[in-house]
Motif scaffolding. Structure first.
Motif, PDB file in Angstrom:
ATOM      1  N   ALA A   1     -22.742   8.776 -31.610  1.00  0.00           N
ATOM      2  CA  ALA A   1     -21.619   8.058 -32.218  1.00  0.00           C
ATOM      3  C   ALA A   1     -21.904   6.567 -32.109  1.00  0.00           C
ATOM      4  N   PHE A   2     -21.225   5.785 -32.958  1.00  0.00           N
ATOM      5  CA  PHE A   2     -21.430   4.339 -32.919  1.00  0.00           C
ATOM      6  C   PHE A   2     -20.124   3.628 -33.217  1.00  0.00           C
ATOM      7  N   LYS A   3     -20.105   2.340 -32.869  1.00  0.00           N
ATOM      8  CA  LYS A   3     -18.953   1.501 -33.197  1.00  0.00           C
ATOM      9  C   LYS A   3     -19.365   0.040 -33.138  1.00  0.00           C
ATOM     10  N   ASN A   4     -18.586  -0.789 -33.795  1.00  0.00           N
ATOM     11  CA  ASN A   4     -18.679  -2.226 -33.607  1.00  0.00           C
ATOM     12  C   ASN A   4     -18.187  -2.544 -32.200  1.00  0.00           C
TER      13      ASN A   4
ATOM     14  N   GLN B   1     -24.395  -9.753 -38.469  1.00  0.00           N
ATOM     15  CA  GLN B   1     -23.847 -10.789 -37.592  1.00  0.00           C
ATOM     16  C   GLN B   1     -23.026 -10.211 -36.441  1.00  0.00           C
ATOM     17  N   ASP B   2     -22.743  -8.909 -36.498  1.00  0.00           N
ATOM     18  CA  ASP B   2     -21.963  -8.275 -35.433  1.00  0.00           C
ATOM     19  C   ASP B   2     -22.884  -7.537 -34.465  1.00  0.00           C
ATOM     20  N   ASN B   3     -22.307  -7.109 -33.344  1.00  0.00           N
ATOM     21  CA  ASN B   3     -23.023  -6.303 -32.359  1.00  0.00           C
ATOM     22  C   ASN B   3     -22.536  -4.859 -32.459  1.00  0.00           C
ATOM     23  N   TRP B   4     -23.440  -3.912 -32.161  1.00  0.00           N
ATOM     24  CA  TRP B   4     -23.141  -2.502 -32.382  1.00  0.00           C
ATOM     25  C   TRP B   4     -23.537  -1.680 -31.167  1.00  0.00           C
ATOM     26  N   GLU B   5     -22.766  -0.650 -30.915  1.00  0.00           N
ATOM     27  CA  GLU B   5     -22.978   0.183 -29.735  1.00  0.00           C
ATOM     28  C   GLU B   5     -23.128   1.648 -30.157  1.00  0.00           C
ATOM     29  N   TYR B   6     -24.125   2.320 -29.588  1.00  0.00           N
ATOM     30  CA  TYR B   6     -24.387   3.740 -29.848  1.00  0.00           C
ATOM     31  C   TYR B   6     -24.285   4.510 -28.541  1.00  0.00           C
ATOM     32  N   LYS B   7     -23.850   5.769 -28.637  1.00  0.00           N
ATOM     33  CA  LYS B   7     -23.788   6.592 -27.424  1.00  0.00           C
ATOM     34  C   LYS B   7     -24.000   8.062 -27.782  1.00  0.00           C
ATOM     35  N   THR B   8     -24.464   8.803 -26.799  1.00  0.00           N
ATOM     36  CA  THR B   8     -24.536  10.260 -26.889  1.00  0.00           C
ATOM     37  C   THR B   8     -24.503  10.823 -25.472  1.00  0.00           C
ATOM     38  N   THR B   9     -24.267  12.114 -25.373  1.00  0.00           N
ATOM     39  CA  THR B   9     -24.364  12.806 -24.094  1.00  0.00           C
ATOM     40  C   THR B   9     -25.346  13.961 -24.239  1.00  0.00           C
TER      41      THR B   9
ATOM     42  N   ILE C   1     -26.434   2.581 -25.856  1.00  0.00           N
ATOM     43  CA  ILE C   1     -27.319   1.492 -26.257  1.00  0.00           C
ATOM     44  C   ILE C   1     -26.500   0.452 -27.009  1.00  0.00           C
ATOM     45  N   VAL C   2     -26.568  -0.790 -26.567  1.00  0.00           N
ATOM     46  CA  VAL C   2     -25.875  -1.894 -27.215  1.00  0.00           C
ATOM     47  C   VAL C   2     -26.909  -2.750 -27.951  1.00  0.00           C
ATOM     48  N   PHE C   3     -26.719  -2.892 -29.267  1.00  0.00           N
ATOM     49  CA  PHE C   3     -27.603  -3.713 -30.093  1.00  0.00           C
ATOM     50  C   PHE C   3     -26.908  -5.034 -30.410  1.00  0.00           C
ATOM     51  N   GLU C   4     -27.563  -6.131 -30.045  1.00  0.00           N
ATOM     52  CA  GLU C   4     -27.013  -7.455 -30.313  1.00  0.00           C
ATOM     53  C   GLU C   4     -27.660  -8.049 -31.552  1.00  0.00           C
ATOM     54  N   ASN C   5     -26.893  -8.818 -32.302  1.00  0.00           N
ATOM     55  CA  ASN C   5     -27.427  -9.376 -33.547  1.00  0.00           C
ATOM     56  C   ASN C   5     -28.524 -10.385 -33.242  1.00  0.00           C
ATOM     57  N   PRO C   6     -29.553 -10.430 -34.094  1.00  0.00           N
ATOM     58  CA  PRO C   6     -30.709 -11.295 -33.822  1.00  0.00           C
ATOM     59  C   PRO C   6     -30.397 -12.783 -33.830  1.00  0.00           C
ATOM     60  N   SER C   7     -29.401 -13.216 -34.608  1.00  0.00           N
ATOM     61  CA  SER C   7     -29.210 -14.651 -34.825  1.00  0.00           C
ATOM     62  C   SER C   7     -28.905 -15.386 -33.527  1.00  0.00           C
TER      63      SER C   7
END
Length: 607
Positions: free
Chosen positions: A32-35, A77-85, A144-150
């Protein structure tokens, strides 16, 4: 008699192999993912990326239709978070070694397992292997938290003190074309773009393998298999190697170490050839590592036998540039290859099959994997091996000057090691090239203007550290006999030597609007890049517009033209040699005839 039969059965059972192989679990389910600003979790696909996940959930419109590309720029421009179990059995938990393997995280990612931070990454092209033995439980949560490159790019730019060509993308190790190019959209995505795996093993696991060619002639091939192992203990292991299902060697070594080298030979070897010169023959190699009768790990893969040489000899007019395969000079015929899709998870095996079959049917024998894209999926190289297509492989640097600080160079060095080692068993790979057009850009595109001598020296010295020292050293140490070329082209078209030394990119046609006849009058040693644009098919244009009434001047069509003078150049060339149609469908067709004429002149000039 009955007891004798039982004894025989028991003896036979005692001779059978037993297995204590690594458990490999690909983590594809339950993502699953979310902003990071939101609380609502939505279903996600891994491997994949945030754009396709948003598209699948109906939160953005197709960025390839209309002007939707402009409407999705906020995603980057936003950051995104993914998760699983995921659940592990007691048996798996009892294995001695357990690691999480990430084959591609794009790009600035913080990885948490059961709320413990495992790693922070900053390179989409690297592979990450993390020992998680002390963190795993029966029920596990991966986040896993993905941060925007900028954010990172701005910080790096401020620390540098001067601006590097071409923009902030140079600070981030990810596909450069995602920042926009003169042929494609700006879709700078994030996510788990390649597989995520959990691997659990007991005493031993094979982590790397390569076949090194020591001698090759018509009578014999003397080879060695080099293995990198992850093992817990020194033990009396045996190594059984099969080539084409025939046992070729068995080695017993009381001291198991890494790297481990196993010599072997093949009598009357068959060579791998480009498809137009011979058979691209591949051997099948299988290795088992055993302790007693127990198989601890095995590996099976294909390899080919060929010698490769890039011939760059001085002569009366300059310096040659051509390839020899197995001692035979090869006339290279092919194309530049860019990623097939902005979103790599949308490229299927059937897409590779179709494209590479077309390459063979067009009588091409080489593809140049362009440096603004990606190190391709395994399927690409495996099919090139199988079909006899040579691969010129750029490292992933293009049309820019890059930083030279210690952290950046260390990051890039490991990226190069990861990818050279991963691809080195492919006989199709015949060249590693440092970059696309960075040398030319520095010397011919005005990048040095208005800079101090100190600044120019610093930028050029950083270039040399990367492309004249680090990358060639990695290729020399890890690639076997594959040659290295610093930059494509050697000289830009602004230097008269471009026609007589090294490879050439001739963009006098198209960018500079020279006539097609220029190709016939200026034939370089090796044309590694040229081209001409046309409109795509009417069906594609109607899909883009979502309208059967085709309007080539609409905002939608104009937004899909990424070259600043693209439509102007098409019309200028068309008016020289053809009538300029008024109807849009006819105009599209005429642009395709125009392109075919120009490309034909460029190809035939070299025959």
């Amino acid at each position: 008699m009955r007891y004798s039969l039982i004894v025989v059965v028991l003896l036979c059972l005692g001779c059978q192999e037993q297995y204590d192989l690594p458990d490999i679990m690909e983590l594809t389910e339950g993502w699953a993912f979310k902003n990071t600003k939101d609380t609502l979790w939505l279903p996600a696909t891994v491997p994949g990326n945030v754009h396709t996940d948003l598209l699948d959930n109906g939160l953005i419109n197709d960025p390839f239709i209309g002007n939707n590309e402009k409407e999705v720029q906020w995603v980057s421009q936003d950051n995104w978070e993914y998760k699983t179990t995921f659940h592990l059995s007691d048996e798996t938990l009892l294995k001695a070694n357990k690691s999480l393997e990430f084959e591609g995280l794009d790009t600035y990612a913080s990885v948490y397992l059961n709320d413990s931070l495992l790693v922070k990454t900053a390179n989409a092209f690297r592979r990450w292997s993390i020992d998680v033995s002390s963190v795993l439980k029966n029920q596990n949560a991966l986040r896993i938290v993905f941060e925007n490159p900028s954010t990172y790019e701005t910080t790096e730019k401020q620390q540098l003190g001067y601006e590097l060509p071409e923009g902030n993308r140079v600070f981030t190790r990810k596909a450069q074309f995602q920042y926009g190019w003169d042929w494609g959209p700006t879709l700078n995505t994030m996510g788990n773009w390649r597989p995520v795996k959990l691997i659990a093993n007991n005493d031993l696991r094979i982590t790397e393998h390569s076949v090194n060619m020591l001698q090759l002639n018509d009578s014999i091939a003397k080879l060695s298999l080099q293995l990198e192992l992850r093992n817990n203990k020194v033990s009396d292991y045996s190594y059984e190697m099969y080539v084409n299902d025939s046992l070729v060697t068995t080695v017993t070594d009381e001291l198991t170490y890494t790297p481990m080298t196993i010599p072997f030979e093949i009598n009357k070897p068959k060579r791998w050839w480009p498809h137009n010169l011979g058979e691209p023959y591949l051997y099948d190699l299988k290795l088992k590592i055993k302790e007693g009768r127990t198989v601890l790990d095995s590996v099976q893969f294909k390899f080919g036998l060929r010698s490769i040489e890039l011939v760059t000899d001085k002569d009366t007019i300059g310096e040659t540039f051509y390839f020899k395969i197995n001692g035979e000079s090869v006339y290279a015929k092919g194309a530049n290859y860019i990623p097939q899709h902005s979103f790599q998870n949308k490229v299927q095996l059937s897409d590779y099959e179709t494209l590479l079959n077309d390459v063979v049917n067009a009588n091409m024998n080489m593809l140049r994997v362009w440096g603004g894209g990606i190190y391709e999926n395994d399927e690409f190289y495996e099919l090139c091996d199988e079909k006899g297509i040579m691969v010129w492989q750029d490292f992933m640097f293009a049309c820019a000057m890059y930083p030279g600080d210690k952290d950046f160079l260390n990051n890039v060095q490991q990226e190069a090691i990861d990818n050279v080692k991963h691809l080195r068993d492919h006989p199709s790979l015949v060249l590693w090239c440092g970059n696309n057009e960075s040398n030319e850009g520095w010397h011919n595109w005005g990048w040095q203007a208005d800079r101090s001598e100190e600044e120019k020296t610093a930028i050029w010295n950083d270039y040399l550290k990367l492309f004249d020292s680090i990358l060639p050293s990695v290729v020399k140490d890890y690639s076997g006999n594959v040659p290295y070329w610093e930059s494509s082209p050697k000289y830009g078209r602004g230097n008269p030597k471009y026609q007589y030394e090294g490879d050439a990119h001739d963009w006098w046609v198209w960018h500079a609007a020279y006539p097609f006849e220029h190709f016939e009058d200026h034939v370089p040693r090796f044309m590694s890049e040229f081209g001409f644009q046309s409109f795509p098919s009417v069906e594609v244009l109607e899909y883009i517009q979502q309208d059967d009434s085709l309007d080539l001047g609409s905002e939608t069509i104009l937004n899909h033209q990424k070259h600043i003078r693209g439509f102007q150049l098409i019309e200028e060339y068309m008016a020289r040699d053809y009538p300029v149609p008024k109807q849009p469908e006819d105009y599209v067709y005429m642009s395709q005839l125009l392109q075919a004429n120009g490309i034909t002149k460029g190809i035939e000039a070299h025959t």
